[in-house]
Design an enzyme around this catalytic site. Structure first.
Site, PDB file in Angstrom:
ATOM      1  N   HIS A   1       0.911  -1.155  -0.093  1.00 27.23           N
ATOM      2  CA  HIS A   1      -0.100  -0.114   0.002  1.00 27.23           C
ATOM      3  C   HIS A   1       0.866   1.265  -0.079  1.00 27.23           C
ATOM      4  CE1 HIS A   1      -3.900   1.866   0.386  1.00 27.23           C
ATOM      5  NE2 HIS A   1      -3.317   2.760   1.024  1.00 27.23           N
TER       6      HIS A   1
ATOM      7  N   ASP B   1     -13.765   3.373   6.483  1.00 27.66           N
ATOM      8  CA  ASP B   1     -12.722   4.218   5.800  1.00 27.66           C
ATOM      9  C   ASP B   1     -13.141   4.635   4.650  1.00 27.66           C
ATOM     10  OD1 ASP B   1     -10.091   4.978   5.535  1.00 27.66           O
ATOM     11  OD2 ASP B   1      -9.731   3.526   3.594  1.00 27.66           O
TER      12      ASP B   1
ATOM     13  N   ARG C   1     -12.266  13.333   4.332  1.00 25.24           N
ATOM     14  CA  ARG C   1     -11.128  13.776   4.398  1.00 25.24           C
ATOM     15  C   ARG C   1     -10.721  14.313   2.939  1.00 25.24           C
ATOM     16  NH1 ARG C   1      -7.397   9.274   5.602  1.00 25.24           N
ATOM     17  NH2 ARG C   1      -5.886  10.794   5.729  1.00 25.24           N
TER      18      ARG C   1
ATOM     19  N   SER D   1      -6.363   4.892   8.451  1.00 22.07           N
ATOM     20  CA  SER D   1      -6.954   4.794   7.173  1.00 22.07           C
ATOM     21  C   SER D   1      -6.269   3.481   6.521  1.00 22.07           C
ATOM     22  CB  SER D   1      -7.006   6.035   6.441  1.00 22.07           C
ATOM     23  OG  SER D   1      -7.186   5.746   4.957  1.00 22.07           O
TER      24      SER D   1
ATOM     25  N   LYS E   1      -7.918  -0.823   6.603  1.00 14.31           N
ATOM     26  CA  LYS E   1      -8.462  -1.564   5.558  1.00 14.31           C
ATOM     27  C   LYS E   1      -7.412  -2.495   5.261  1.00 14.31           C
ATOM     28  CE  LYS E   1      -7.351   2.001   1.997  1.00 14.31           C
ATOM     29  NZ  LYS E   1      -7.445   3.341   2.495  1.00 14.31           N
TER      30      LYS E   1
END
Ligand code: URA
Length: 437
Positions: free
Chosen positions: A82, A161, A168, A183, A187
């Site tokens: 990620h 999220d 956001r 965040s 996930k």
């Protein structure tokens, strides 16, 4: 719960308890707390921060806002990657197929574009028919069939999220260590993974612009993931200029397809190779990084990674012919060139400004309900360090709405600098943060 008490508490600099965080997340997710109160709390968090314990509690609350996948029935190590977000940051669509082709299972849950950065889900939406909103049973079936799957948060998986991320995005509350960390991990920890490689961006186009802030984010991500029982590692990578040459959804997917054919720009290939190599090591398929890099090179040069991506596209309802026929993507109606004002060397292609230009053209969202235009964006014909002559093209702007062009051009022009001196490039991978360090 009384949301205004919570907002006041954080506004005044007091830490929130585990129970308060859980209540906020569950009440916001089910619609009990309105967006305006959640926005105020996010802004208070933005200014006051979250300590380690609050970040861990928010991560857990986001993870538990839906189901946590159990992928133990699938053979193979489950490893994901990620990124904290950048401009032209498209490595997921290279890394996931390469890692799956190399023997890992990659259950990737991604986000949409955030602020000036692009998002994997928006890129995938540019593939005709591709469905990122799979039910969990279908996601598991896709993972079983091809070793990778690419979805977004759903009503079942980290739904908190999805809502918080969208809020956001439009309330200028993205650049917060605690919010980014919870965040991402909220996930990722719901995915049923064994290990996670994090790509923490640093520089003008990153949410953390300074190296020390990126390092702190990387450290917190690795520490929380490790405390949750995952093998984790973070690379801090450069985001002063866009990664690769394309920024904009369909343009980026095409660049990824080129990369999977071994023809991607050198910086994009190198960051993708390094991330995938670490995934092979954390997943136990290779003992060394060199072995991981070699495995990446092999799956790309033998066409296995491209095959894997095409298979995943077909499994998720998309048109796999796009892998060879780029005319199947939507293309912008107009193109405009930005040329060098004088001879010299490209010293700056400031990533945030270029990302904002892409958003202005419609590649990202300026409001919660903005529609994404999959076709628009930028392609860079020069990168930092390249020599240019006056009048030579630096960037092509692909656009549909002429009313948006002047603002995008102004952003692009002010993002570019030319110098007389030769330019030294910063290293692409700045640091590696491991759980032991
Ligand atoms: N990526 C995410 O998933 N969340 C953030 O907050 C930033 C980047």
């Amino acid at each position: 719960m009384d949301a205004s008490t919570l907002i006041r508490k954080k506004r005044d600099g007091h830490p929130l308890t585990r129970q308060e965080i859980c209540d906020f997340v569950s009440n916001y997710t089910c619609g009990e707390i309105p967006d305006y109160q959640a926005s105020a709390l996010l802004m208070a968090i933005f200014f006051r921060g979250l300590d380690l314990e609050e970040t861990a509690n928010l991560t857990e609350a986001i993870m538990n806002s839906g189901r946590v996948l159990d992928l133990s029935g699938l053979s193979g190590s489950k490893v994901d990657k990620h990124s904290t977000g950048g401009v032209g940051d498209k490595t997921s669509l290279i890394v996931a197929p390469a890692a799956a082709a190399g023997g890992l299972v990659v259950p990737m849950v991604s986000g949409r574009g955030l602020g000036h950065t692009g998002g994997t889900l928006d890129k995938l939406d540019s593939i005709p028919g591709f469905n990122t909103r799979l039910a969990l049973a279908d996601f598991r079936r896709v993972l079983g069939a091809c070793g990778m799957g690419l979805i977004g948060q759903t009503d079942d998986l980290a739904p908190a999220d999805r809502k918080l991320y969208a809020l956001r995005d439009v309330t200028a509350t993205v650049e917060s260590l605690g919010l980014i960390c919870s965040s991402i991990l909220g996930k990722k920890l719901a995915e049923g993974i064994d290990a996670l490689v994090l790509d923490v961006k640093t520089g003008s186009g990153a949410f953390m612009k300074k190296m020390e802030d990126s390092r702190a984010l990387a450290r917190r991500l690795v520490d929380i993931a490790t405390a949750c029982g995952k093998r984790a590692l973070a690379l801090i990578t450069d985001m002063n200029q866009p990664l690769g040459r394309a920024a904009g959804n369909a343009l980026e997917v095409i660049e990824c397809l080129e990369a999977l054919k071994g023809r991607g720009p050198a910086d994009l290939m190198e960051v993708s190779r390094q991330l995938t190599a670490h995934m092979f090591v954390l997943g136990g398929l290779e003992a060394t990084l060199a072995g991981g890099r070699e495995r990446f090179n092999t799956v790309v040069s033998k066409g296995k990674a491209l095959e894997k991506f095409a298979q995943c596209i077909a499994e998720q309802g998309g048109d796999p012919r796009i892998a060879e026929e780029y005319s199947r993507f939507q293309a912008a109606q107009h193109a405009e060139s930005v040329v060098a004002p004088r001879d010299g060397c490209v010293a700056r292609l400031e990533a945030e400004g270029l990302g904002r230009a892409a958003v202005t053209l419609g590649a990202g969202r300026e409001r919660l309900d903005s529609m994404i235009d999959p076709a628009v964006g930028l392609t860079l014909e020069k990168k930092v360090g390249d020599r240019v002559e006056a009048g030579e093209r630096i960037c092509v702007v692909h656009y549909n709405n002429p009313a948006r062009l002047p603002r995008a051009l102004a952003l692009i022009r002010s993002a570019i600098s030319i110098t007389n001196e030769p330019v030294d490039l910063p290293p692409l991978v700045r640091e590696t943060i491991t759980s032991e360090a």
